[in-house]
Write an enzyme that holds these catalytic residues in place. Structure first.
Site, short mmCIF file in Angstrom:
data_model
loop_
_atom_site.label_atom_id
_atom_site.label_comp_id
_atom_site.label_asym_id
_atom_site.label_seq_id
_atom_site.Cartn_x
_atom_site.Cartn_y
_atom_site.Cartn_z
N TRP A 357 29.14 41.15 38.52
CA TRP A 357 27.90 40.89 39.23
C TRP A 357 27.67 41.91 40.34
O TRP A 357 26.58 42.00 40.90
CB TRP A 357 27.87 39.46 39.78
CG TRP A 357 28.75 39.22 40.98
CD1 TRP A 357 30.09 39.29 41.04
CD2 TRP A 357 28.31 38.83 42.29
NE1 TRP A 357 30.54 38.98 42.29
CE2 TRP A 357 29.47 38.69 43.10
CE3 TRP A 357 27.08 38.58 42.88
CZ2 TRP A 357 29.43 38.32 44.44
CZ3 TRP A 357 27.04 38.21 44.22
CH2 TRP A 357 28.19 38.08 44.98
N ASP A 358 28.68 42.70 40.62
CA ASP A 358 28.57 43.75 41.62
C ASP A 358 27.37 44.66 41.35
O ASP A 358 26.73 45.16 42.29
CB ASP A 358 29.83 44.64 41.60
CG ASP A 358 31.13 43.88 41.78
OD1 ASP A 358 31.12 42.65 41.60
OD2 ASP A 358 32.14 44.51 42.06
N GLU A 487 36.08 33.66 47.04
CA GLU A 487 37.05 33.23 46.03
C GLU A 487 38.34 32.67 46.65
O GLU A 487 39.26 32.32 45.91
CB GLU A 487 37.36 34.40 45.09
CG GLU A 487 36.15 34.78 44.24
CD GLU A 487 36.36 36.08 43.48
OE1 GLU A 487 35.62 36.30 42.52
OE2 GLU A 487 37.25 36.88 43.85
N LYS A 599 37.13 35.16 52.14
CA LYS A 599 37.43 36.46 51.54
C LYS A 599 36.28 37.45 51.74
O LYS A 599 36.50 38.62 52.04
CB LYS A 599 37.71 36.28 50.04
CG LYS A 599 38.02 37.57 49.30
CD LYS A 599 38.22 37.29 47.81
CE LYS A 599 38.53 38.57 47.06
NZ LYS A 599 38.64 38.35 45.60
N GLN A 600 35.06 36.98 51.53
CA GLN A 600 33.89 37.86 51.62
C GLN A 600 32.66 37.02 51.94
O GLN A 600 32.72 35.79 51.93
CB GLN A 600 33.67 38.61 50.32
CG GLN A 600 33.24 37.74 49.15
CD GLN A 600 33.21 38.49 47.83
OE1 GLN A 600 34.23 38.62 47.17
NE2 GLN A 600 32.05 38.97 47.45
#
Length: 766
Positions: A357-358, A487, A599-600
């Site tokens: 999906w990046d 995640e 994480k992000q």
């Protein structure tokens, strides 16, 4: 490991040879042209630690899934980009001593990736004995002008002796992926041959029947002229080389030229591969090395004309952004809609080299703003071509309708095999829909929606309808058992971002259908018939989007990452001792999942995507709450935070996040650059400058700029291709200048003021 590349605005430079850094350098100094790519392995033998890597776009292998516990719905395979025929190889034995940088003494070592002109250069001196030294200068590139061609020159100059060089110039197709699940080699031999100084190797994959043909010619030049050389063939399965004995003279250079053509049955019929490769090779030989290198420089000059970013007064930042742009341009050219952007590009094998999906979430904005619109359009066409497989993916997980795009894929079929990702990280569907919106709003081109995009939106909306659960007690629609962008949280209920992007997708699909129903009723009727759209279905989508549960905390005024997030022990990353970081290398997975650490960007990912739907104070509250708990252990994290920090006026935080994403690989922040560079996050670096410091937004088809100048910069400039015009935006301490470099007039907003940038006009905008 401390940074070791020299800071330079246009080059990546390594001075001095350290075997401990070789695999990192192999990643950093990689070259590619969207069709083929090559890690920075040495041409000569190297018996030290190395990841040999030659890659061909679109050629992959369905490596059988390896898991400890098989679950229904798991994919049968993980798609692996293939490590292919090694075309650069030269075995060099000088007076009985093999040139091997792991065994000989090396001095004056210098390696340079020239990003302006797109070539890799290496020089060094090797001490073969107490009396014998040899100077080497090697240059290579894969051609941006001739996509199937790679070329190298390798110059040796003896010092203090004359002697004999035993040369093997070869092609080696007997290659194995380091990430093969069962230690299997994926290539079978088809043909190998030698004719004079020419050699060819054709191999095929054991599954899927990809055929890959490489043909090379070797030429020797001494005293400025080409020298006829007698050679003998060296042949075995998947290997073809020529062996020659060459006289070396003290102080005189001998140059080995190696020209290579790479073709596959993706582009040509199998029976034509040898002929097509020979044809491309002959044309390259006629041009010669100098002409090919000139073409390479001209091709890169064109690339930089549209995409360069200039930063004044900060060499580290300048080098970082150019390195990121360089890697993006050599990974994907947009000429082939069957191709996409792997997280490692042509620099390594980790993540399978597949599509994530990046692409839609991070890469699309770069290609939209720096190239012709057809380049970005092909990224959308890629997903449309795989819609059938996306519908199959949904069906495999038990859904009765709709499409679930894969987390990882090469052909549209899911090939990711971790259950919490494969089954639950479904927010990826929203990124596909958002890409349709982004492209259409940015370009004003509605043809994609008319021809393909509406079908994609409808099938994604159908998936959301089937995936939600109606909670009677709350009178809301929910999504249970999901994994959001963070995640470090798995199998949660009501991840805010997932619920929000699903509701937004339903809204965008409904609004688009309504618009076409009013403006082009014939086309709307066609869609109804072809896609089976019913009024009941549309009413259901409206009900879901209007009643989607989006967790929110009244006391803090923030959107909750998921149900129960506030039950965790909340603390900032700064409260942790340094020994705990990075968490993914020091903590158990259980401990990570129970922690509050992120994480992000997760909630902040939604505020980044749907930026126009939220006021500044809402963004500030959520940023101030979540960013301190974010460890940025995904390469995709710093860029989103940089963009939002710029908007909120957090200059120091924005600069810190920018530098972290820009130099992620150059400075090896995550201790994993040896696996390959983080190509897709590099697009986030561009976002950090253009959308962050430049404040670039497109809203309702209108271009807005709200530039800010970081304290450490004297100024900066970037290019935007918009509305048929190419704009150069310069930001300095004296204000903002807009220069229209084309004949197409365009309107835009700078710091809220509307201006018209007429053809070839320069405007002081603030």
């Amino acid at each position: 490991m401390k940074p070791y590349v020299k800071q330079d605005p246009w080059s990546i430079i390594e001075e001095g040879f350290d075997p401990q850094k070789q695999e990192i350098s192999e990643s950093l100094f990689s070259i590619g042209n969207g069709h083929t790519g090559q890690r920075a392995n040495f041409e000569e033998t190297y018996s030290g630690s190395s990841l040999q890597g030659s890659y061909m776009a679109g050629v992959y292998y369905p490596d059988k899934t390896r898991v400890g516990w098989w679950k229904n719905g798991y994919p049968e395979y993980f798609a692996k980009v293939l490590n292919a025929t090694n075309w650069i190889g030269l075995k060099l034995i000088i007076d009985g001593t093999e040139l091997d940088l792991a065994t000989v003494e090396v001095t004056d070592f210098r390696r340079e990736l020239n990003m302006r002109e797109g070539f890799l250069k290496r020089t060094f001196t090797a001490k073969l004995s107490s009396e014998k030294r040899v100077h080497v200068k090697a240059v290579r590139f894969v051609s941006m002008a001739r996509k199937e061609i790679g070329a190298l020159s390798y110059e040796l100059t003896p010092e203090g002796f004359s002697g004999r060089l035993e040369l093997d110039s070869y092609l080696d197709g007997d290659i194995k992926n380091t990430d093969a699940n069962y230690d299997e080699k994926f290539w079978d031999p088809v043909d190998q041959s030698v004719n004079g100084m020419r050699a060819s190797v054709t191999v095929k994959t054991k599954k899927l029947d990809f055929h890959y043909c490489t043909v090379k010619e070797t030429e020797i030049q001494q005293n400025g002229s080409y020298t006829p050389i007698e050679s003998t063939p060296v042949l075995r399965d998947k290997y073809a080389g020529v062996r020659a004995d060459i006289a070396l003279k003290d102080g005189e250079a001998t140059t080995i030229y190696k020209y290579t053509a790479h073709v596959t049955n993706r582009d040509h019929r199998k029976e034509e591969l040898q002929g097509k490769a020979e044809q491309a090779l002959e044309a390259a030989l006629q041009a010669g090395f100098s002409q090919l290198q000139k073409e390479q420089a001209e091709a890169w000059e064109t690339k930089w004309l549209d995409s360069d970013i200039v930063i004044e007064g900060d060499t580290a930042a300048q080098q970082g952004i150019r390195f990121n742009i360089f890697q993006l341009n050599q990974t994907y050219t947009g000429e082939d809609a069957r191709l996409n952007i792997g997280p490692k590009g042509f620099t390594g094998e980790k993540y399978g080299g597949s599509t994530y999906w990046d692409t839609e979430a991070y890469c699309l904005p770069f290609y939209l703003a720096t190239a012709d619109s057809r380049i970005a359009r092909n990224l959308l066409v890629y997903r449309w071509n795989q819609l059938g497989k996306a519908k199959e993916n949904a069906a495999k997980l038990g859904f009765s309708k709709g499409a679930l795009y894969p987390m990882v894929t090469m052909n549209g079929e899911e090939s990711h095999n971790e259950w919490e990702i494969t089954f639950e990280e479904i927010h990826r569907n929203g990124a596909i829909a958002y890409a349709v919106y982004q492209y259409t709003d940015y370009t004003g081109d509605t043809s994609y929606i008319e021809e393909a995009g509406m079908e994609v939106l409808v099938e994604i909306s159908r998936f959301w309808e089937d995936r939600v659960l109606y909670n009677k007690r709350r009178g809301s629609y929910m999504m249970l058992g999901v994994t959001g962008p963070n995640e470090y949280e798995n199998n949660v209920n009501n991840n805010w971002y997932t619920n929000r992007i699903a509701a937004w997708t339903l809204s965008y699909t409904l609004e688009t259908l309504t618009t076409w129903k009013e403006k082009q009723p014939e086309l709307f009727a066609k869609w109804q018939k072809q896609l089976g759209i019913t009024d009941d279905e549309l009413n259901k989508w409206d009900e879901i989007r209007s009643n989607m549960y989006e967790p929110y905390d009244e006391e803090t005024g923030v959107f909750l990452q998921q149900d129960g997030f506030l039950d965790k022990e909340l603390m900032a990353v700064s409260e942790l001792e340094a020994k705990h970081l990075p968490l993914n290398q020091n903590w158990s997975w259980d401990r990570i999942l129970r922690s509050c650490f992120i994480k992000q960007a997760d909630v902040l990912q939604g505020l980044h995507f749907l930026n126009h739907e939220y006021d500044e104070e809402t963004k500030r509250r959520n940023f101030d709450f979540y960013e301190p708990m974010t460890v940025h252990e995904s390469s995709l994290s710093p860029c989103v935070h940089a963009v939002l920090a710029c908007e909120l006026g957090y200059g120091a935080k924005a600069y810190d996040m920018y530098l972290r994403t820009a130099r992620l690989d150059l400075d090896n922040y995550n201790n994993d650059t040896e696996d390959g560079c983080h190509i897709t996050s590099m697009a986030g670096t561009w976002m950090a400058v253009v959308q962050g410091f430049g404040g670039m937004r497109v809203r309702n088809g209108e271009l807005h700029l709200n530039p800010a100048l970081p304290e450490k910069w004297n100024g900066y400039s970037f290019k935007i291709v918009f509305g048929g015009a190419r704009l150069l935006i310069r930001v300095s301490k004296n204000g903002v200048t807009v220069i229209n470099e084309t004949n197409q007039s365009v309107e835009l907003y700078v710091n809220g003021s509307r201006i018209t940038a007429s053809a070839n006009q320069e405007i002081q905008a603030g």
